[in-house]
Design a protein around this motif. Sequence first.
Motif, PDB file in Angstrom:
ATOM      1  N   ALA B 183      49.819  32.842  84.135  1.00 26.35           N
ATOM      2  CA  ALA B 183      50.070  32.549  82.729  1.00 26.35           C
ATOM      3  C   ALA B 183      48.837  32.998  81.944  1.00 26.35           C
ATOM      4  N   PRO B 184      49.035  33.498  80.703  1.00 29.26           N
ATOM      5  CA  PRO B 184      47.915  34.087  79.961  1.00 29.26           C
ATOM      6  C   PRO B 184      46.739  33.128  79.781  1.00 29.26           C
ATOM      7  N   GLY B 185      47.030  31.821  79.645  1.00 27.75           N
ATOM      8  CA  GLY B 185      45.943  30.884  79.365  1.00 27.75           C
ATOM      9  C   GLY B 185      45.231  30.375  80.602  1.00 27.75           C
ATOM     10  N   ALA B 186      45.758  30.708  81.801  1.00 29.28           N
ATOM     11  CA  ALA B 186      45.210  30.125  83.031  1.00 29.28           C
ATOM     12  C   ALA B 186      44.053  30.968  83.548  1.00 29.28           C
ATOM     13  N   THR B 187      42.913  30.868  82.893  1.00 29.83           N
ATOM     14  CA  THR B 187      41.790  31.745  83.238  1.00 29.83           C
ATOM     15  C   THR B 187      40.526  30.975  83.582  1.00 29.83           C
ATOM     16  N   GLU B 188      40.539  29.652  83.422  1.00 34.42           N
ATOM     17  CA  GLU B 188      39.310  28.890  83.586  1.00 34.42           C
ATOM     18  C   GLU B 188      38.936  28.743  85.060  1.00 34.42           C
ATOM     19  N   GLU B 189      37.677  29.095  85.365  1.00 31.16           N
ATOM     20  CA  GLU B 189      37.181  28.904  86.730  1.00 31.16           C
ATOM     21  C   GLU B 189      37.101  27.411  87.008  1.00 31.16           C
ATOM     22  N   GLY B 190      37.444  27.016  88.211  1.00 30.77           N
ATOM     23  CA  GLY B 190      37.370  25.598  88.538  1.00 30.77           C
ATOM     24  C   GLY B 190      36.259  25.302  89.519  1.00 30.77           C
ATOM     25  N   PRO B 191      36.147  24.065  89.926  1.00 33.38           N
ATOM     26  CA  PRO B 191      35.129  23.691  90.912  1.00 33.38           C
ATOM     27  C   PRO B 191      35.407  24.252  92.307  1.00 33.38           C
ATOM     28  N   VAL B 192      36.643  24.627  92.565  1.00 29.84           N
ATOM     29  CA  VAL B 192      36.935  25.319  93.823  1.00 29.84           C
ATOM     30  C   VAL B 192      37.623  26.639  93.496  1.00 29.84           C
ATOM     31  N   THR B 193      37.513  27.584  94.417  1.00 34.34           N
ATOM     32  CA  THR B 193      38.218  28.852  94.250  1.00 34.34           C
ATOM     33  C   THR B 193      39.662  28.678  94.708  1.00 34.34           C
ATOM     34  N   ARG B 194      40.456  29.697  94.471  1.00 34.72           N
ATOM     35  CA  ARG B 194      41.846  29.632  94.957  1.00 34.72           C
ATOM     36  C   ARG B 194      41.874  29.512  96.481  1.00 34.72           C
ATOM     37  N   ARG B 195      41.025  30.297  97.129  1.00 38.55           N
ATOM     38  CA  ARG B 195      40.957  30.166  98.598  1.00 38.55           C
ATOM     39  C   ARG B 195      40.512  28.767  98.981  1.00 38.55           C
ATOM     40  N   GLY B 196      39.597  28.231  98.190  1.00 42.64           N
ATOM     41  CA  GLY B 196      39.096  26.879  98.457  1.00 42.64           C
ATOM     42  C   GLY B 196      40.202  25.849  98.329  1.00 42.64           C
ATOM     43  N   LEU B 197      41.040  26.000  97.298  1.00 44.16           N
ATOM     44  CA  LEU B 197      42.154  25.058  97.137  1.00 44.16           C
ATOM     45  C   LEU B 197      43.115  25.178  98.317  1.00 44.16           C
ATOM     46  N   LEU B 198      43.393  26.443  98.712  1.00 43.52           N
ATOM     47  CA  LEU B 198      44.303  26.633  99.849  1.00 43.52           C
ATOM     48  C   LEU B 198      43.719  26.011 101.109  1.00 43.52           C
ATOM     49  N   ARG B 199      42.414  26.249 101.359  1.00 43.63           N
ATOM     50  CA  ARG B 199      41.811  25.696 102.578  1.00 43.63           C
ATOM     51  C   ARG B 199      41.832  24.170 102.551  1.00 43.63           C
ATOM     52  N   SER B 200      41.559  23.600 101.373  1.00 42.62           N
ATOM     53  CA  SER B 200      41.600  22.135 101.260  1.00 42.62           C
ATOM     54  C   SER B 200      43.015  21.623 101.535  1.00 42.62           C
TER      55      SER B 200
END
Lengths: 155, 387
Positions: B183-200
């Motif tokens: 989505a166009p607005g979904a650009t904010e870096e978070g405390p975990v990366t996408r890989r990090g979320l998947l691993r968690s």
Amino acid sequence: MRALLVVAGGAVLGYGMWLLADFSELGQVGSVAVWSGVAIVLHDAVLAPAVLALGWLARVLLRTPDGGVRRRLHTAAVVVVVVLGPVTLLAIPVLGRFAADPDKSTLLNRDYSTGWLLLAGAVVVSALLLALTGLVSEASGRGPGRSARVPRPGR
Amino acid sequence: MSLTMRIPDQDSFTSRLRSPAVAARIGLWLGICFGIAFVTGLISHYAQASSQPVPIPTRPVWGYRLSQGLHVVAGTAAVPLLLVKMWVVYPRLFVRPPRRLAPLVLTVLERGSIATLVGAALFELSTGLANAAQWYPWSFSFRGAHHAMAWVAIGSLLVHIGVKLPVIREALAHDVDDTALDAPGATEEGPVTRRGLLRSTWLAAGVAAVAAAGGTFPVVDRIAVLAARRSGGPGGIPINRTARAAGVLTSATDPAWTCSIQFGARTLQLGYDDLRGLEQHTTELPIACVEGWSASGTWTGVRIRDLLALVEAPADAEVAVHSLQQRGGGRLSVLPAHFATDDRTLLALELNGERLSLDHGFPVRLIAPNRPGVLQTKWVARLEVLA
């Protein structure tokens, strides 16, 4: 392929609905529907907003004097919520001991509070260790020091 | 996310973790877990049916144990997967519906299928988990409702995959950090990366499976701190229904107890010592409960086959096994002919070298290979050959 999946899915779904209507009286079908509906509402209107609130709270609690967020702790907090949150929810039936029965000595025969605390401790330690590695967050720290400025929410 | 008070829309959610690239990867594993739970659930449902047009084999003896263990592990592991998946796609709930009629109808249909999918998925996981802890805070029949809603869940899942197939394919074909589908607005870096979320998330699924569903595996049992049972109990095997709960305390301890073997007009009454006097056989077989736990025991007793021979029953007859129990589930089970004649199907008098305890079915209980525990009738009163 897509049409096939949708048609086959619709047929399977319909069979399930027919089974549901067939196996019991209308009252039971109603309570199955209520159970599912309440589950959706509990997720969408209670759990999901609660997780958003937790995220907001984490940013407030972990704020650094320069307006950044303690990044490693924030990372660890996310891992803790992702792991411990669902595991705690799915353990509600045993944590609540709702079906405990003195006659059934082999049912619910663990100390679940202690077990949960041990598990929670292990998850917190693992989350902190994970946050120190680059496995769940950016390996190269962002900006100087342990904190990084997080852009303020747009609106 | 915006903190001002207004109705949120999809763009209110700014985390770049909420991406189809993440949803598709979790969805893939969620689909696998649901698939395993569905197939093994059907096996269990069929194994408990009163008649099986296609007979269930007696081997492997651990078949039902494995199948039902997988069912509960897959369902338990699905909980974190489902919750994280729903977190990732939550902003979709706030997409404004189109105003024109044709797209609106399509949107309503798609949203309807999602609601059915989410409702059925949450229903299956919540009732399954409660059932594993024997908690029944509802008025419907668990087995009937859990079975019917499994079809609803899998049907809606197929529809959902059909609708989303192009997105799923594109998402899985590119790197998880690819932003083409975001989505166009979904650009904010978070405390975990996408890989990090998947691993968690994978970690959460693993922890859930071990902590809550691991009780059925001998070694894992020690760390399965949230499992509804731990291995053990008299003879090393848990007890689902005690003699007291089954209302058989008096009848099972009556010295005048006999087991009757019936075939047509012929009836044979065998007392406890009569059964002891017949040729004894010892075999190791698991008790595998529909609730997912299982435990292996060494059983000693008389072959059902030998008892049937005493009344000259035909080898191809089904046998109804009646309990002393007057009410509740498990008081009757029907052994298909190939189970009744199997070498390892016993009327057991001993478990692990000791006399069967009252709660395990004293004086005698049925034990047969590859069968749900609920069909291993305890406190047997009568074997009836159904010719």
